[in-house]
Design a protein around this motif. Structure first.
Motif, PDB file in Angstrom:
ATOM      1  N   SER A  42      35.886  26.118  46.398  1.00 50.64           N
ATOM      2  CA  SER A  42      36.570  26.093  45.103  1.00 50.64           C
ATOM      3  C   SER A  42      35.581  25.930  43.955  1.00 50.64           C
ATOM      4  CB  SER A  42      37.591  24.948  45.070  1.00 50.64           C
ATOM      5  OG  SER A  42      38.606  25.160  46.025  1.00 50.64           O
ATOM      6  N   THR A  46      35.211  28.895  41.325  1.00 48.65           N
ATOM      7  CA  THR A  46      35.710  28.589  39.988  1.00 48.65           C
ATOM      8  C   THR A  46      34.589  28.539  38.954  1.00 48.65           C
ATOM      9  OG1 THR A  46      37.513  27.292  40.956  1.00 48.65           O
ATOM     10  CG2 THR A  46      37.036  26.943  38.624  1.00 48.65           C
ATOM     11  N   GLY A  83      38.323  32.305  33.101  1.00 49.01           N
ATOM     12  CA  GLY A  83      37.912  31.049  33.722  1.00 49.01           C
ATOM     13  C   GLY A  83      38.958  29.964  33.544  1.00 49.01           C
ATOM     14  N   THR A  86      41.794  30.756  35.845  1.00 51.52           N
ATOM     15  CA  THR A  86      41.458  30.532  37.249  1.00 51.52           C
ATOM     16  C   THR A  86      41.594  29.065  37.625  1.00 51.52           C
ATOM     17  OG1 THR A  86      39.922  32.403  37.271  1.00 51.52           O
ATOM     18  CG2 THR A  86      39.645  30.751  38.998  1.00 51.52           C
ATOM     19  N   VAL A  87      41.046  28.179  36.790  1.00 44.97           N
ATOM     20  CA  VAL A  87      41.071  26.762  37.129  1.00 44.97           C
ATOM     21  C   VAL A  87      42.478  26.176  37.033  1.00 44.97           C
ATOM     22  CG1 VAL A  87      40.651  25.834  34.809  1.00 44.97           C
ATOM     23  CG2 VAL A  87      39.793  24.610  36.795  1.00 44.97           C
ATOM     24  N   GLN A  90      45.479  29.905  38.927  1.00 46.01           N
ATOM     25  CA  GLN A  90      45.121  30.356  40.269  1.00 46.01           C
ATOM     26  C   GLN A  90      44.860  29.186  41.218  1.00 46.01           C
ATOM     27  OE1 GLN A  90      42.392  33.569  40.080  1.00 46.01           O
ATOM     28  NE2 GLN A  90      42.266  33.860  42.290  1.00 46.01           N
ATOM     29  N   ASN A  91      44.091  28.208  40.782  1.00 46.41           N
ATOM     30  CA  ASN A  91      43.796  27.079  41.665  1.00 46.41           C
ATOM     31  C   ASN A  91      45.041  26.295  42.042  1.00 46.41           C
ATOM     32  OD1 ASN A  91      41.103  27.567  41.958  1.00 46.41           O
ATOM     33  ND2 ASN A  91      40.399  25.872  40.704  1.00 46.41           N
ATOM     34  N   GLU A 133      33.578  24.274  32.989  1.00 51.03           N
ATOM     35  CA  GLU A 133      33.366  25.696  33.219  1.00 51.03           C
ATOM     36  C   GLU A 133      33.108  26.434  31.905  1.00 51.03           C
ATOM     37  OE1 GLU A 133      35.588  29.069  35.830  1.00 51.03           O
ATOM     38  OE2 GLU A 133      36.801  28.013  34.358  1.00 51.03           O
ATOM     39  N   THR A 192      46.701  35.419  44.008  1.00 50.91           N
ATOM     40  CA  THR A 192      45.497  36.195  43.697  1.00 50.91           C
ATOM     41  C   THR A 192      45.809  37.597  43.167  1.00 50.91           C
ATOM     42  OG1 THR A 192      44.237  34.945  45.350  1.00 50.91           O
ATOM     43  CG2 THR A 192      43.310  37.048  44.604  1.00 50.91           C
TER      44      THR A 192
END
Length: 281
Positions: A42, A46, A83, A86-87, A90-91, A133, A192
């Motif tokens: 991860s 990430t 980014g 994603t964090v 998605q995470n 990030e 995803t």
């Protein structure tokens, strides 16, 4: 001879230390961050994926898309938004089904801890990792690709509220979409593809106005397109706003759409979130 014993002196019970709700949330947030950092996959995906993508695209495309605006600078704004998505989206969409399938959420629900503390911990983790990030992306972009940081307090303020609204919307939507995964294995398969499609149609990999009009209209329904547009207003020249679909950066519409998605995401969370897998009931 009669012996008398003195009654035992009662021992005072140690005072129970009550932990305030704020401290409880911070502890949960620290736990979530620690668990995230312990997952090497991860962390690498990430934190490293956006940087790797910037380096790859910068090596392939080095032309200008407008006077004083290189493709790399345009692409960086999209990767910052990606980014953040994603964090959060998605995470959470992938990891919550894993915790649900392992019975972690079921055990949390059975403890005296208020349920909101678990959600607060997830939010604090998203905020902490998102800030780290973004800082890495900005450092790489400024050092290697001459990205100009905001020069005024107003521009930094725009950067702040676009990021906050975008992360909030994506966090809520990530929690909501986690309920679509029936098992831990299906979480990635559900989330995803959605994240990838949104990146391709929202002006991350390609200049947004060069996409087919129907694709632009679909992307305009979702938060990522507006996050990218808001961030372009921060890092690209004001003159570039004329190349946006509306002829300007439309920050008022950016705020409206992202705020609307915060409300939509909250409603979806309240109506769909599950603490157990469907087979557990």
């Amino acid at each position: 001879m009669t012996t008398t014993t003195k009654p035992a002196t009662p021992v005072a019970a140690a005072p129970v230390r009550r932990i305030g709700p704020g401290a409880l949330a911070l502890r949960q947030g620290r736990l979530e961050i620690t668990q995230f950092l312990r997952s090497r996959e991860s962390v690498v995906f990430t934190m490293g994926f956006p940087v790797i993508m910037i380096l790859i695209f910068a090596a392939i495309f080095n032309d200008e898309i407008a006077p004083g605006v290189s493709y790399t600078q345009y692409f960086i704004t999209g990767m910052i938004a990606t980014g953040l998505m994603t964090v959060s989206f998605q995470n959470l969409g992938i990891w919550i089904p894993i915790e649900r399938d392992r019975g972690v959420l079921k055990r949390y629900r059975g403890t005296p801890m208020p349920k909101w503390v678990w959600f607060a911990g997830k939010v604090l983790m998203v905020v902490a990792i998102g800030i780290a990030e973004t800082a890495v992306l900005l450092a790489v972009s400024v050092a290697l690709f001459d990205l100009d940081l905001p020069a005024t307090a107003a521009t930094w303020l725009t950067f702040g509220w676009v990021s906050v609204l975008g992360v909030t919307a994506c966090t809520l939507c990530g929690i909501a979409i986690s309920s679509l995964a029936r098992t831990a294995r299906s979480g990635s398969a559900v989330v995803t593809p959605v994240a990838l499609v949104l990146q391709f149609i929202s002006g991350v990999f390609f200049v947004f106005t060069e996409l087919p009009s129907w694709m632009q209209q679909v992307a305009a329904l979702f938060p990522l397109k507006w996050m990218c547009q808001g961030l372009r207003s921060v890092f690209l020249p004001e003159s570039f706003g004329g190349r946006e679909p509306g002829g300007s950066f439309e920050l008022d519409r950016v705020a409206l759409v992202l705020a609307a998605w915060c409300v939509i995401g909250l409603v979806l969370c309240l109506t769909t979130f599950r603490w157990t897998t469907k087979r557990d009931g």
